[in-house]
Scaffold this motif. Sequence first.
Motif, PDB file in Angstrom:
ATOM      1  N   SER A 266       0.772   9.056   0.391  1.00  0.00           N
ATOM      2  CA  SER A 266      -0.320   8.107   0.145  1.00  0.00           C
ATOM      3  C   SER A 266      -0.411   7.137   1.320  1.00  0.00           C
ATOM      4  N   GLY A 267      -1.592   7.036   1.913  1.00  0.00           N
ATOM      5  CA  GLY A 267      -1.779   6.113   3.024  1.00  0.00           C
ATOM      6  C   GLY A 267      -1.557   4.672   2.621  1.00  0.00           C
ATOM      7  N   SER A 268      -1.972   4.318   1.401  1.00  0.00           N
ATOM      8  CA  SER A 268      -1.805   2.935   0.957  1.00  0.00           C
ATOM      9  C   SER A 268      -0.328   2.603   0.764  1.00  0.00           C
ATOM     10  N   PHE A 269       0.437   3.529   0.204  1.00  0.00           N
ATOM     11  CA  PHE A 269       1.873   3.307   0.039  1.00  0.00           C
ATOM     12  C   PHE A 269       2.531   3.095   1.404  1.00  0.00           C
ATOM     13  N   THR A 270       2.178   3.930   2.366  1.00  0.00           N
ATOM     14  CA  THR A 270       2.749   3.822   3.710  1.00  0.00           C
ATOM     15  C   THR A 270       2.380   2.501   4.358  1.00  0.00           C
ATOM     16  N   SER A 271       1.135   2.074   4.197  1.00  0.00           N
ATOM     17  CA  SER A 271       0.703   0.824   4.820  1.00  0.00           C
ATOM     18  C   SER A 271       1.428  -0.375   4.214  1.00  0.00           C
ATOM     19  N   GLY A 272       1.622  -0.372   2.892  1.00  0.00           N
ATOM     20  CA  GLY A 272       2.362  -1.456   2.258  1.00  0.00           C
ATOM     21  C   GLY A 272       3.799  -1.520   2.741  1.00  0.00           C
ATOM     22  N   THR A 273       4.405  -0.351   2.935  1.00  0.00           N
ATOM     23  CA  THR A 273       5.782  -0.299   3.425  1.00  0.00           C
ATOM     24  C   THR A 273       5.874  -0.803   4.861  1.00  0.00           C
ATOM     25  N   ILE A 274       4.924  -0.435   5.699  1.00  0.00           N
ATOM     26  CA  ILE A 274       4.912  -0.912   7.091  1.00  0.00           C
ATOM     27  C   ILE A 274       4.760  -2.433   7.123  1.00  0.00           C
ATOM     28  N   ALA A 275       3.924  -2.978   6.236  1.00  0.00           N
ATOM     29  CA  ALA A 275       3.757  -4.433   6.178  1.00  0.00           C
ATOM     30  C   ALA A 275       5.077  -5.118   5.856  1.00  0.00           C
ATOM     31  N   ALA A 276       5.805  -4.573   4.878  1.00  0.00           N
ATOM     32  CA  ALA A 276       7.097  -5.152   4.512  1.00  0.00           C
ATOM     33  C   ALA A 276       8.084  -5.069   5.665  1.00  0.00           C
ATOM     34  N   LEU A 277       8.126  -3.917   6.330  1.00  0.00           N
ATOM     35  CA  LEU A 277       9.089  -3.701   7.413  1.00  0.00           C
ATOM     36  C   LEU A 277       8.824  -4.637   8.597  1.00  0.00           C
ATOM     37  N   MET A 371       1.797 -14.505   5.383  1.00  0.00           N
ATOM     38  CA  MET A 371       2.752 -13.811   4.518  1.00  0.00           C
ATOM     39  C   MET A 371       2.255 -13.701   3.086  1.00  0.00           C
ATOM     40  N   GLY A 372       1.245 -14.481   2.744  1.00  0.00           N
ATOM     41  CA  GLY A 372       0.649 -14.322   1.423  1.00  0.00           C
ATOM     42  C   GLY A 372       0.148 -12.908   1.187  1.00  0.00           C
ATOM     43  N   SER A 373      -0.136 -12.191   2.277  1.00  0.00           N
ATOM     44  CA  SER A 373      -0.601 -10.810   2.146  1.00  0.00           C
ATOM     45  C   SER A 373       0.484  -9.897   1.589  1.00  0.00           C
ATOM     46  N   LEU A 374       1.750 -10.321   1.649  1.00  0.00           N
ATOM     47  CA  LEU A 374       2.811  -9.468   1.114  1.00  0.00           C
ATOM     48  C   LEU A 374       2.715  -9.315  -0.396  1.00  0.00           C
ATOM     49  N   ALA A 375       2.038 -10.259  -1.058  1.00  0.00           N
ATOM     50  CA  ALA A 375       1.770 -10.057  -2.483  1.00  0.00           C
ATOM     51  C   ALA A 375       0.926  -8.807  -2.675  1.00  0.00           C
ATOM     52  N   ILE A 376      -0.028  -8.599  -1.740  1.00  0.00           N
ATOM     53  CA  ILE A 376      -0.848  -7.398  -1.789  1.00  0.00           C
ATOM     54  C   ILE A 376      -0.032  -6.175  -1.384  1.00  0.00           C
ATOM     55  N   ALA A 377       0.892  -6.343  -0.428  1.00  0.00           N
ATOM     56  CA  ALA A 377       1.711  -5.205  -0.001  1.00  0.00           C
ATOM     57  C   ALA A 377       2.475  -4.618  -1.178  1.00  0.00           C
ATOM     58  N   SER A 378       3.093  -5.474  -1.984  1.00  0.00           N
ATOM     59  CA  SER A 378       3.824  -4.984  -3.163  1.00  0.00           C
ATOM     60  C   SER A 378       2.885  -4.323  -4.160  1.00  0.00           C
ATOM     61  N   ALA A 379       1.708  -4.916  -4.357  1.00  0.00           N
ATOM     62  CA  ALA A 379       0.740  -4.334  -5.290  1.00  0.00           C
ATOM     63  C   ALA A 379       0.238  -2.988  -4.788  1.00  0.00           C
ATOM     64  N   VAL A 380       0.002  -2.889  -3.465  1.00  0.00           N
ATOM     65  CA  VAL A 380      -0.452  -1.622  -2.885  1.00  0.00           C
ATOM     66  C   VAL A 380       0.618  -0.553  -3.055  1.00  0.00           C
ATOM     67  N   ILE A 381       1.861  -0.916  -2.808  1.00  0.00           N
ATOM     68  CA  ILE A 381       2.964   0.039  -2.953  1.00  0.00           C
ATOM     69  C   ILE A 381       3.072   0.529  -4.386  1.00  0.00           C
ATOM     70  N   MET A 382       2.962  -0.383  -5.336  1.00  0.00           N
ATOM     71  CA  MET A 382       3.156  -0.030  -6.742  1.00  0.00           C
ATOM     72  C   MET A 382       1.899   0.541  -7.396  1.00  0.00           C
ATOM     73  N   SER A 383       0.708   0.341  -6.758  1.00  0.00           N
ATOM     74  CA  SER A 383      -0.553   0.683  -7.422  1.00  0.00           C
ATOM     75  C   SER A 383      -0.666   2.159  -7.781  1.00  0.00           C
ATOM     76  N   GLY A 384      -0.240   3.023  -6.884  1.00  0.00           N
ATOM     77  CA  GLY A 384      -0.363   4.446  -7.168  1.00  0.00           C
ATOM     78  C   GLY A 384       0.946   5.115  -7.531  1.00  0.00           C
ATOM     79  N   THR A 385       1.957   4.310  -7.848  1.00  0.00           N
ATOM     80  CA  THR A 385       3.279   4.864  -8.172  1.00  0.00           C
ATOM     81  C   THR A 385       3.403   5.078  -9.670  1.00  0.00           C
ATOM     82  N   PRO A 386       3.683   6.296 -10.126  1.00  0.00           N
ATOM     83  CA  PRO A 386       3.903   6.513 -11.554  1.00  0.00           C
ATOM     84  C   PRO A 386       5.064   5.658 -12.050  1.00  0.00           C
TER      85      PRO A 386
END
Length: 498
Positions: A266-277, A371-386
Amino acid sequence: MKSVVAPPHARRWAALAVLSASLLLVVMDMTILNVALPEISADLKPGSIELLWMVDVYSLVVAGLLVTMSSLGDRWGRKRMLLTGFAVFGVASVAVLWATTPAAVIAVRALLGVGGAMIMPSTLSMIRNLFTDARERATALGVWATMAALGGALGPIVGGLLLEHFSWHAAFLVNVPVMAVAIIAGLILLPESRNPNPGRWDALGTVLSIVGMVGLVYAIKHLAKEGLTYPPALITAAVAAVTLTWFIRRCLNRPDPLLELRLFRSGSFTSGTIAALTTSIAMAAMMLLLAQWMQLVMGYSPLETGVRLLPMAVGAGIFSPLAPAIAERIGARTVLAGGLVVAGLGFLALWALPLGYPSVAVSLLLIGSGMGSLAIASAVIMSGTPAEKAGSAAAIEETSYEVGGTLGVAVLGSIAATAYRSELPAGAAEAARESLGGALETAGAMGPSGASLAQQAQQAFNDSLVLTSAYGGALMLVAAAVIWWLTPKDLDLAKAEH
């Protein structure tokens, strides 16, 4: 076939309070150390390698154990894993009373890392399971991210208050009563959750993940410190490469992997992870350098240092809870990439403006707002995760933070150290060349003749801080471009998979 949405948990918001409070404490503990380091150094006289290990061993242990602990939590129960982590964290904090050598402090930090590896992925995976509505989940993750930002701000202030009146041991002991309250509240408020179909435990994969991650972090640390020809680090890097490659192939080929790496499709999962890293890489080095700059160059006390770091928390505290609502209006991709651009501009402000507290305050406010965007990073990572894969998603996100922190201290920290040493006179004492604290101590022992060395060392540290901030800003801007490209334009967190 769309999965059936589970009903919301009745006490989910009270449970979120417990999870967020535990995150607050863990992040506070990490930032308290930055403020306490000068007093620890003055008391225990650690060498440069021991000092680096005090900072990095926590990340090393957490990075090595995150995959194992998250997978165990999926099987054993995430609530059990979280409460056990609280207990380990509390016991390690008490053990600091017997830490009278640098090695003992390193051991305490390692045990704290074991507790942190239990706590961090458990909080995220439990939020994923508690909040079945995507909009509520995004809000909950915004609260979670806000607590992380507040922890980063409160750590130096609490640490400063404690160090004004007590020894550096108090920076660890403050964890004990909070952990006791968290255990009691967790027993009452938190529901148990686990993966209903975890599959067979992969013992070999467990060993590979631990050896590979510990080896990777060790190699990064020592290649940055000793150079690219340092034999032990090269050997460790080779071992890490082999074991992690084996681990990745094993995870991709098993129907029930220890870590669900297929989430990266998932591109969104990858992008959220890159943001965190990338955020973690830049922040770890800069916070360490700024804490030293404020105390050793500007002469602020630990408490004054903590207060002067507050602009970052103000920015993050305002924008983290608002990020999900802003994302609904202008899109998650814009918020995530835009936040990294704002943070990158904050780093570049330190490079472009005359160095002093006013420019540092502006920089910290911009970094915190971004860094407020990291709230979105976590949501993006979790959004498509079963829900059943929440442990893997949480482990990947937290591994990104921990590995990023280690990379930041090792790589950006080494850039700063090299720049600092290059500006000192060739004949300066080895202690002065190792660190600014060592230079000021050497200068003090020299009497009036040491004033010139102290001034040179402080100017060298200023220049190294400015240079490192430029590298951090460039990294954030590059990451923002990559994330803009990877994140789907039409990603809507409010309509994400349940």
